[in-house]
Design a protein around this motif. Structure first.
Motif, PDB file in Angstrom:
ATOM      1  N   MET A 108     -28.564  -3.586  24.009  1.00  0.00           N
ATOM      2  CA  MET A 108     -29.139  -4.412  23.192  1.00  0.00           C
ATOM      3  C   MET A 108     -29.988  -3.844  22.422  1.00  0.00           C
ATOM      4  O   MET A 108     -30.289  -3.869  21.231  1.00  0.00           O
ATOM      5  N   HIS A 109     -30.872  -3.148  23.193  1.00  0.00           N
ATOM      6  CA  HIS A 109     -32.181  -2.453  22.593  1.00  0.00           C
ATOM      7  C   HIS A 109     -31.791  -1.257  21.716  1.00  0.00           C
ATOM      8  O   HIS A 109     -32.372  -1.058  20.630  1.00  0.00           O
ATOM      9  N   ALA A 110     -30.925  -0.727  22.073  1.00  0.00           N
ATOM     10  CA  ALA A 110     -30.172   0.423  21.355  1.00  0.00           C
ATOM     11  C   ALA A 110     -29.841  -0.031  19.737  1.00  0.00           C
ATOM     12  O   ALA A 110     -29.963   0.783  19.034  1.00  0.00           O
ATOM     13  N   ASP A 111     -29.500  -1.096  19.917  1.00  0.00           N
ATOM     14  CA  ASP A 111     -29.041  -1.610  18.544  1.00  0.00           C
ATOM     15  C   ASP A 111     -30.156  -2.544  17.848  1.00  0.00           C
ATOM     16  O   ASP A 111     -29.986  -2.964  16.821  1.00  0.00           O
ATOM     17  N   LYS A 112     -31.167  -2.474  18.433  1.00  0.00           N
ATOM     18  CA  LYS A 112     -32.551  -2.991  17.835  1.00  0.00           C
ATOM     19  C   LYS A 112     -32.355  -4.665  17.627  1.00  0.00           C
ATOM     20  O   LYS A 112     -32.821  -5.201  16.449  1.00  0.00           O
ATOM     21  N   ILE A 113     -31.657  -5.447  18.693  1.00  0.00           N
ATOM     22  CA  ILE A 113     -31.598  -6.463  18.389  1.00  0.00           C
ATOM     23  C   ILE A 113     -32.810  -7.438  18.795  1.00  0.00           C
ATOM     24  O   ILE A 113     -33.599  -6.973  19.697  1.00  0.00           O
ATOM     25  N   ASN A 114     -32.906  -8.601  18.029  1.00  0.00           N
ATOM     26  CA  ASN A 114     -34.025  -9.412  18.200  1.00  0.00           C
ATOM     27  C   ASN A 114     -34.517  -9.680  19.618  1.00  0.00           C
ATOM     28  O   ASN A 114     -33.622  -9.985  20.634  1.00  0.00           O
ATOM     29  N   LYS A 115     -35.694  -9.796  20.027  1.00  0.00           N
ATOM     30  CA  LYS A 115     -36.412  -9.733  21.592  1.00  0.00           C
ATOM     31  C   LYS A 115     -35.816 -11.075  21.881  1.00  0.00           C
ATOM     32  O   LYS A 115     -35.503 -11.323  22.995  1.00  0.00           O
ATOM     33  N   ASN A 116     -36.047 -12.283  21.173  1.00  0.00           N
ATOM     34  CA  ASN A 116     -35.644 -13.535  21.650  1.00  0.00           C
ATOM     35  C   ASN A 116     -33.999 -13.623  22.029  1.00  0.00           C
ATOM     36  O   ASN A 116     -33.707 -14.149  23.230  1.00  0.00           O
ATOM     37  N   ILE A 117     -33.375 -12.950  21.227  1.00  0.00           N
ATOM     38  CA  ILE A 117     -31.877 -13.180  21.357  1.00  0.00           C
ATOM     39  C   ILE A 117     -31.458 -12.481  22.812  1.00  0.00           C
ATOM     40  O   ILE A 117     -30.505 -12.600  23.593  1.00  0.00           O
ATOM     41  N   ILE A 118     -32.168 -11.144  22.941  1.00  0.00           N
ATOM     42  CA  ILE A 118     -31.962 -10.213  24.003  1.00  0.00           C
ATOM     43  C   ILE A 118     -32.228 -11.112  25.207  1.00  0.00           C
ATOM     44  O   ILE A 118     -31.604 -11.116  26.244  1.00  0.00           O
ATOM     45  N   GLU A 119     -33.594 -11.870  25.166  1.00  0.00           N
ATOM     46  CA  GLU A 119     -34.070 -12.525  26.646  1.00  0.00           C
ATOM     47  C   GLU A 119     -33.023 -13.792  26.741  1.00  0.00           C
ATOM     48  O   GLU A 119     -32.401 -13.671  27.880  1.00  0.00           O
ATOM     49  N   LYS A 120     -32.407 -14.235  25.870  1.00  0.00           N
ATOM     50  CA  LYS A 120     -31.490 -15.434  26.141  1.00  0.00           C
ATOM     51  C   LYS A 120     -30.450 -15.111  26.539  1.00  0.00           C
ATOM     52  O   LYS A 120     -29.772 -15.269  27.505  1.00  0.00           O
ATOM     53  N   GLN A 121     -29.502 -13.830  25.959  1.00  0.00           N
ATOM     54  CA  GLN A 121     -28.465 -13.446  26.473  1.00  0.00           C
ATOM     55  C   GLN A 121     -28.211 -12.813  27.864  1.00  0.00           C
ATOM     56  O   GLN A 121     -27.431 -12.855  28.685  1.00  0.00           O
ATOM     57  N   VAL A 122     -29.468 -12.016  28.112  1.00  0.00           N
ATOM     58  CA  VAL A 122     -29.639 -11.526  29.386  1.00  0.00           C
ATOM     59  C   VAL A 122     -29.864 -12.501  30.480  1.00  0.00           C
ATOM     60  O   VAL A 122     -29.191 -12.584  31.557  1.00  0.00           O
ATOM     61  N   LYS A 123     -30.705 -13.562  30.082  1.00  0.00           N
ATOM     62  CA  LYS A 123     -30.604 -14.795  31.049  1.00  0.00           C
ATOM     63  C   LYS A 123     -29.365 -15.271  31.504  1.00  0.00           C
ATOM     64  O   LYS A 123     -28.845 -15.751  32.563  1.00  0.00           O
ATOM     65  N   ASP A 124     -28.371 -15.421  30.318  1.00  0.00           N
ATOM     66  CA  ASP A 124     -27.030 -16.200  30.595  1.00  0.00           C
ATOM     67  C   ASP A 124     -26.105 -15.367  31.225  1.00  0.00           C
ATOM     68  O   ASP A 124     -25.437 -15.646  32.201  1.00  0.00           O
ATOM     69  N   ILE A 125     -26.203 -14.172  31.091  1.00  0.00           N
ATOM     70  CA  ILE A 125     -25.299 -13.242  31.589  1.00  0.00           C
ATOM     71  C   ILE A 125     -25.752 -12.885  33.120  1.00  0.00           C
ATOM     72  O   ILE A 125     -24.845 -12.802  34.051  1.00  0.00           O
ATOM     73  N   ILE A 126     -27.157 -13.015  33.584  1.00  0.00           N
ATOM     74  CA  ILE A 126     -27.604 -12.893  34.914  1.00  0.00           C
ATOM     75  C   ILE A 126     -26.903 -14.023  35.674  1.00  0.00           C
ATOM     76  O   ILE A 126     -26.423 -14.124  36.667  1.00  0.00           O
ATOM     77  N   ASP A 127     -27.254 -15.280  35.015  1.00  0.00           N
ATOM     78  CA  ASP A 127     -26.672 -16.529  35.680  1.00  0.00           C
ATOM     79  C   ASP A 127     -25.238 -16.388  35.892  1.00  0.00           C
ATOM     80  O   ASP A 127     -24.478 -16.503  37.139  1.00  0.00           O
ATOM     81  N   ALA A 128     -24.513 -15.650  34.936  1.00  0.00           N
ATOM     82  CA  ALA A 128     -22.863 -15.780  34.984  1.00  0.00           C
ATOM     83  C   ALA A 128     -22.136 -14.792  36.211  1.00  0.00           C
ATOM     84  O   ALA A 128     -21.341 -15.137  36.749  1.00  0.00           O
ATOM     85  N   VAL A 129     -23.202 -13.743  36.377  1.00  0.00           N
ATOM     86  CA  VAL A 129     -22.697 -12.878  37.464  1.00  0.00           C
ATOM     87  C   VAL A 129     -23.378 -13.041  38.648  1.00  0.00           C
ATOM     88  O   VAL A 129     -23.169 -12.239  39.802  1.00  0.00           O
TER      89      VAL A 129
END
Length: 244
Positions: A108-129
């Motif tokens: 996500m950082h490689a694609d320069k995605i917004n920091k807030n979006i990164i934080e939310k998606q990372v939290k969601d995927i960490i919970d999922a796995v």
């Protein structure tokens, strides 16, 4: 979703040239969970690498969602992989100086995605796995199974259309490997993910719904299967025929 036509690949080793893949043809539909099996040297990992654009064939073509990945230049191919394909490796391939959340968020950082979006998606995927509470841990502080979960989370973070897994349980004990297989199976079922998994393990293959068996660079057999954990005897019989 995946169309492989007349795929050939060989390697030069010293004075000899070895034909690894010889006229491979196969189709994979969206949402399938496919295991690729076969004897050592049958071309399983080579096929997976070509499907992922990590290697190029001598001839033939690979279409993913009607895009010929070998027609793309290096920059476009890298972008296509990052946006469409998630990779899971036997040895995890995590960066040991980065935390769990940093390893997962790298694409996500490689694609320069917004920091807030990164934080939310990372939290969601960490919970999922199942890694909640491990966000700040480094790989050395995790078990093998937990490291593989990080690898799976990283593969999923960009919402890929395809997951390519090369021996994802190869370094794990049976109990931990089963946990990883159940995770992949649940993600496949709940998120309609398309998964291609190379494995030598009959038990791991039983979690997929289709098994492609390679021998001497050819598709020897292509069999459907009913439910995870079933038809192990059938797979065993097929492998015995391959090795006969």
């Amino acid at each position: 979703m995946i169309n492989v036509r007349n795929l050939k690949k060989s390697y030069q080793i010293s004075d000899d040239r070895y034909q690894v893949l010889n006229d491979i043809n196969l189709d994979v539909s969206k949402g399938e969970f496919v295991s690729i099996m076969g004897p050592s040297g049958s071309g399983k990992s080579t096929l997976l690498n070509i499907l992922g654009g990590l290697d190029t064939p001598d001839s033939g073509e690979v279409l993913i969602n009607n895009i010929n990945i070998d027609s793309l230049n290096d920059k476009k191919k890298t972008l296509f992989r990052r946006e469409n394909i998630g990779f899971i490796f036997q040895n995890y391939q995590l960066l040991h100086n980065m935390t769990v959340e940093e390893n997962i968020s790298m694409p996500m950082h490689a694609d320069k995605i917004n920091k807030n979006i990164i934080e939310k998606q990372v939290k969601d995927i960490i919970d999922a796995v199942g890694l909640k509470g491990k966000e700040k841990n480094f790989p050395s502080q995790l078990s093998g199974g937990q490291q593989q979960r990080v690898s799976i989370a990283r593969a999923l973070i960009m919402n890929p259309v395809l997951i390519l897994a090369d021996e994802p349980t190869g370094n794990l004990d049976r109990k931990t490997g089963t946990e990883v297989l159940k995770l992949l199976s649940n993600l496949h079922r709940n998120n309609h993910l398309t998964i291609l998994m190379v494995t030598h393990d009959i038990y791991a293959a039983s979690y997929s719904d289709r098994i492609i068996l390679l021998k001497d660079g050819h598709v020897e057999m292509d069999v459907k299967h009913e439910k995870e954990g079933e038809n192990v005897d059938l797979i065993t019989n097929i492998l015995e025929k391959l090795n006969s």
